[in-house]
Design a protein around this motif. Structure first.
Motif, short mmCIF file in Angstrom:
data_model
loop_
_atom_site.label_atom_id
_atom_site.label_comp_id
_atom_site.label_asym_id
_atom_site.label_seq_id
_atom_site.Cartn_x
_atom_site.Cartn_y
_atom_site.Cartn_z
N MET A 32 0.83 -1.21 0.00
CA MET A 32 0.00 0.00 0.00
C MET A 32 0.86 1.25 0.00
O MET A 32 0.54 2.24 -0.65
N TYR A 33 1.96 1.24 0.74
CA TYR A 33 2.83 2.40 0.81
C TYR A 33 3.92 2.28 -0.26
O TYR A 33 4.42 1.20 -0.54
N SER A 34 4.30 3.42 -0.88
CA SER A 34 5.36 3.42 -1.88
C SER A 34 6.47 4.36 -1.45
O SER A 34 6.22 5.33 -0.73
N GLN A 35 7.69 4.08 -1.88
CA GLN A 35 8.83 4.87 -1.44
C GLN A 35 8.74 6.30 -1.96
O GLN A 35 8.23 6.57 -3.04
N ILE A 36 9.24 7.21 -1.12
CA ILE A 36 9.18 8.63 -1.41
C ILE A 36 10.43 9.06 -2.17
O ILE A 36 11.55 8.70 -1.80
N HIS A 37 10.25 9.84 -3.23
CA HIS A 37 11.37 10.43 -3.96
C HIS A 37 11.06 11.90 -4.15
O HIS A 37 10.44 12.31 -5.13
N SER A 38 11.45 12.72 -3.19
CA SER A 38 11.10 14.13 -3.23
C SER A 38 12.05 14.92 -2.36
O SER A 38 12.59 14.40 -1.39
N SER A 39 12.26 16.20 -2.72
CA SER A 39 13.11 17.06 -1.91
C SER A 39 12.38 17.53 -0.65
O SER A 39 12.99 17.93 0.32
N GLU A 47 10.89 2.66 6.80
CA GLU A 47 11.52 1.74 5.84
C GLU A 47 10.66 1.57 4.59
O GLU A 47 11.17 1.55 3.47
N ARG A 48 9.36 1.46 4.77
CA ARG A 48 8.46 1.29 3.62
C ARG A 48 8.51 2.50 2.69
O ARG A 48 8.46 2.36 1.47
N LEU A 49 8.59 3.68 3.29
CA LEU A 49 8.56 4.91 2.49
C LEU A 49 9.95 5.35 2.04
O LEU A 49 10.08 6.25 1.21
N GLY A 50 10.98 4.75 2.61
CA GLY A 50 12.34 5.10 2.22
C GLY A 50 12.78 6.45 2.75
O GLY A 50 13.53 7.18 2.08
N VAL A 51 12.30 6.81 3.94
CA VAL A 51 12.68 8.08 4.55
C VAL A 51 13.17 7.81 5.97
O VAL A 51 13.09 6.70 6.48
N SER A 52 13.67 8.86 6.61
CA SER A 52 14.16 8.71 7.98
C SER A 52 13.01 8.74 8.98
O SER A 52 11.90 9.20 8.67
#
Length: 246
Positions: free
Chosen positions: A1-8, A41-46
């Motif tokens: 359901m959650y996708s990794q974040i790629h954003s500033s 971890e799921r979203l790829g952020v801290s």
């Protein structure tokens, strides 16, 4: 359901993704978010980003943190918007007369629509609020609370959710004005006459009658505000500006 974040702007991106999941129905009120480490971890952020996003969602009324239990999705509500609008109106020195102009544009048509679309449950809610006002004539707090319930019930009866969204952010300010006018001689009696007429017109499906009754009610409010201003002038312009500004 959650996708990794790629954003500033990672925090904003996390908040937006939670918004989307709520709108899609994938997250519902009462659902518990994954633990902080797992969600990060799921979203790829801290985890710091997750904490900041949680703070924003909590301030927006979409997330509730229960110590020792986790973070839970809450039903969207108007309270954060109400608080923000209230602050902005005070910052812009909006007066009760400004507010009254908006009420005329909003509530007169609202009453007419309520007469057309109200269910029996809606009509009963409006009547219940009126009767609570009637029994609380000598109790300012209870009267003002019932008055608020009356106008929100009319808004709900329109079956147009935008009326609730537009009215709710200013309802506290409307009630602040109601507390001011509560002491005006004859105010309660006049208020109840108009509220009864509004209720009865809605109950008999009289669109024009409901609009006229709401207009009459707001005309009475304007008259009461004028009475307050006239009396405050005796205390000087400083007292007048302080008391009539929201």
């Amino acid at each position: 359901m959650y996708s990794q974040i790629h954003s500033s702007t990672l925090c904003e991106a996390v908040v937006n993704q939670i918004h989307e999941l709520i709108l899609k129905g994938e997250l519902k009120p009462g659902d518990r978010l994954p633990p902080e480490r797992e969600l990060a971890e799921r979203l790829g952020v801290s985890r710091t980003v997750i904490r900041e996003a949680s703070r924003v969602l909590t301030e927006n009324g979409l997330l509730m943190v229960k110590p020792g239990k986790g973070r839970f999705i809450t039903a969207p509500n108007f309270r954060p918007l109400t608080q923000s609008v209230g602050f902005l109106m005070r910052a812009q020195n909006v007066t009760f007369k400004h507010l009254l102009t908006v009420r005329r544009l909003l509530e007169v048509g609202m009453a007419g629509l309520a007469a057309q679309h109200a269910t029996m449950e809606d009509i009963q809610a409006i009547r219940d609020a009126y009767e609570k006002m009637e029994s609380a004539r000598d109790d300012t707090v209870a009267f003002v609370n019932a008055d608020q319930s009356f106008h929100l019930a009319v808004a709900k009866a329109t079956k147009n959710p935008l009326f609730m969204m537009l009215l709710d952010p200013i309802i506290d300010l409307i009630q602040e004005g109601r507390r001011m006018t509560h002491s005006v001689p004859g105010s309660i009696e006049a208020s109840q006459r108009w509220h009864k007429m509004i209720y009865e017109a809605i109950a008999r499906r009289d669109k024009q009658g409901a609009e006229q009754a709401m207009q009459g009610h707001l005309d009475e409010v304007e008259s009461e505000l004028g009475w307050i201003e006239l009396n405050l002038r005796q205390l000087g312009p400083e007292a007048l500006s302080t008391r009539t500004a929201i």
